[in-house]
Design an enzyme around this catalytic site. Structure first.
Site, PDB file in Angstrom:
ATOM      1  N   ASP A 119       2.521   2.036   3.301  1.00 52.66           N
ATOM      2  CA  ASP A 119       3.493   1.090   3.877  1.00 52.66           C
ATOM      3  C   ASP A 119       4.921   1.511   3.570  1.00 52.66           C
ATOM      4  OD1 ASP A 119       1.217  -0.465   4.284  1.00 52.66           O
ATOM      5  OD2 ASP A 119       1.586  -1.699   2.492  1.00 52.66           O
ATOM      6  N   HIS A 129       0.888  -1.169   0.000  1.00 49.10           N
ATOM      7  CA  HIS A 129       0.000   0.000   0.000  1.00 49.10           C
ATOM      8  C   HIS A 129       0.928   1.221   0.000  1.00 49.10           C
ATOM      9  CE1 HIS A 129      -2.218  -2.976   2.544  1.00 49.10           C
ATOM     10  NE2 HIS A 129      -3.297  -2.500   1.989  1.00 49.10           N
TER      11      HIS A 129
HETATM   12  C1  XLS Z   1      -7.362  -6.760   4.810  1.00 47.44           C
HETATM   13  C2  XLS Z   1      -6.933  -6.972   3.440  1.00 47.44           C
HETATM   14  C3  XLS Z   1      -5.775  -6.107   2.979  1.00 47.44           C
HETATM   15  C4  XLS Z   1      -5.673  -6.124   1.493  1.00 47.44           C
HETATM   16  C5  XLS Z   1      -4.896  -5.000   0.898  1.00 47.44           C
HETATM   17  O1  XLS Z   1      -8.086  -7.519   5.389  1.00 47.44           O
HETATM   18  O2  XLS Z   1      -6.631  -8.316   3.272  1.00 47.44           O
HETATM   19  O3  XLS Z   1      -4.588  -6.496   3.581  1.00 47.44           O
HETATM   20  O4  XLS Z   1      -5.130  -7.322   1.034  1.00 47.44           O
HETATM   21  O5  XLS Z   1      -5.453  -3.777   1.170  1.00 47.44           O
END
Ligand code: XLS
Ligand code: NI
Ligand code: NI
Length: 439
Positions: free
Chosen positions: A104, A101
């Site tokens: 991150d 993301h």
């Molecule tokens: C959360 C989601 C997240 C997505 C990416 O539950 O799995 O990690 O994979 O935003």
């Protein structure tokens, strides 16, 4: 170059008899299985958020993780240290892809312009590290759920300024994903849902959500981003109800708004079970509808009702997942992204290696078992026979659209008896076990 994990060397395949906890027992990247190498089949990816930025914080306590960059305090220095550590980690783990993301990888600035500048600096560093290691970007995304501005949603916020702000973030995230050669772009609707219908215009929220996604499609065309768009279904958490509840719901939404040619789904195992489905069910629904795009490879705890994001270690699940994936003809340009985190008590960096290793070996095992199962044809033969009444006589007429209720009623009146056959579930479960245990 400074090493962040100096006492771990490259993890290699040693075979299932090895006692070395830092060696693969099943994952042998160059081994050819059904015409492709394991590496090509599995397309493993590291999730930046869990492995680099997750620190074990939960609702009841602060982080526990001890990380090699803990001594740094400047946010950009930390971001850079994480980038070097990420690539050292993936290189040592033989993980060929990563996902992130926007939030991150670089710290938020005082202004949006400054945030974008921070992102650009890290993206330049990523480019160098990607060129040095050959590691690629599976997908990028924008985090549209953590900041308080998204408390009521992003594309489904009642506030149009939030919609606009989220669009700016996705625009930038798509640009950097393109710049890094990302093969996919993911939308997980973190807060695209509702807490109560008492304050919610569901119709407007869904229409806006579709408008937002259409704008993303249009913008991709404009900048020449050719990666696959993915929606990641999840039924609840953090919101009470998320609009992307499960694959079937997402498919209905995409068709309603004419977006079904532009999006596939990113199936997460733990989200499937939260929706009351098996992982295999979600993969099957996606596969038969031609929208299986990618996988967030993890597992939930069956006794807990939330997204525990554990590393996938259950070989029954990985076998059934690989069965669907092989029948899908693979996942590319998608992959198996470890959206998984080590437990809070697993706080040192060895656990990051053990966690990914466990997941990679479980999926390699699953691949081998699923391939043997498919090659044997035992399930397919059984299924073909089970439905054989549709290949001749009245069944064939039904399938070919040659009969309606009048003809069927006439046929049924003439039937003397109906003979059924056993579904043989227990026998089939034994067959499945045989292939899992044969690996
Ligand atoms: C959360 C989601 C997240 C997505 C990416 O539950 O799995 O990690 O994979 O935003
Ligand atoms: Ni996920
Ligand atoms: Ni999740």
């Amino acid at each position: 170059m400074k090493q962040f994990f100096p006492d771990v060397s490259k993890i290699v395949y040693e075979g299932k008899e090895t006692d070395n906890p830092l060696a693969f027992r099943y994952y042998d990247p160059k081994k050819v299985v059904a015409g492709k190498t394991m590496e090509e089949h599995l397309r493993f990816s590291m999730a930046y958020w869990h492995t680099l930025t997750g620190d074990g914080t939960d609702m009841f306590g602060v982080g526990t993780a001890v990380r090699p960059w803990d001594n740094l305090s400047d946010p950009m220095e930390i971001a850079k240290a994480r980038a070097y550590a990420a690539f050292e980690f993936m290189d040592k783990m033989q993980i060929p892809f990563f996902c992130f993301h926007d939030v991150d990888i670089a710290p938020e600035g005082e202004t949006l312009a400054e945030t974008f500048k921070n992102l650009d600096e890290i993206v330049d560093l990523f480019k160098d590290l990607m060129a040095q290691t050959g590691i690629k970007l599976l997908w990028g995304t924008s985090n549209l759920f953590s900041h308080p501005r998204y408390m009521h949603g992003a594309a489904t916020s009642p506030n149009a300024d939030v919609f606009a702000y989220a669009a700016a973030r996705v625009k930038k995230a798509m640009e950097i994903t393109k710049e890094l050669g990302g093969e996919n772009y993911v939308f997980w609707g973190g807060r695209e849902g509702y807490e109560t219908l008492l304050n919610t215009d569901m119709k407007l929220e869904l229409d806006n959500f579709a408008r937002f996604l259409q704008m993303a499609v249009d913008y991709a065309k404009k900048i020449g981003f050719t990666g696959q768009f993915l929606i990641e279904p999840k039924p609840q958490e953090p919101t009470k109800h998320q609009y992307d509840f499960d694959t079937a719901t997402v498919l209905g939404f995409l068709k309603t708004y004419g977006l079904d040619k532009d999006f596939k789904v990113n199936i997460e195992a733990n989200h499937a079970t939260l929706a009351g489905h098996t992982f295999q069910h979600e993969l099957r629904v996606a596969r038969i509808n031609g929208i299986l795009g990618s996988v967030d490879a993890n597992q939930g705890d069956m006794l807990l009702g939330w997204d525990t994001d554990q590393f996938p270690t259950n070989v029954y699940e990985t076998t059934l997942a690989m069965y669907e994936i092989l029948l899908n003809g693979g996942l590319a340009p998608g992959g198996l992204n470890f959206d998984a985190k080590v437990r809070r008590g697993s706080f040192d960096y060895y656990d990051l290696f053990y966690g990914h290793l466990a997941g990679m070996d479980a999926f390699a095992h699953g691949l081998l078992a699923a391939q043997r199962l498919i090659e044997s044809g035992e399930l397919e033969e059984f299924i073909a026979k089970r439905y054989s009444s549709y290949t001749e006589g009245i069944g064939k007429k039904i399938v070919d659209g040659e009969v309606g209720f009048d003809e069927l009623s006439e046929y049924a009146i003439g039937l003397k008896e109906i003979t059924l056959e056993s579904g043989r579930q227990e026998l089939l479960e034994t067959i499945l076990n045989k292939y899992i245990l044969s690996v």
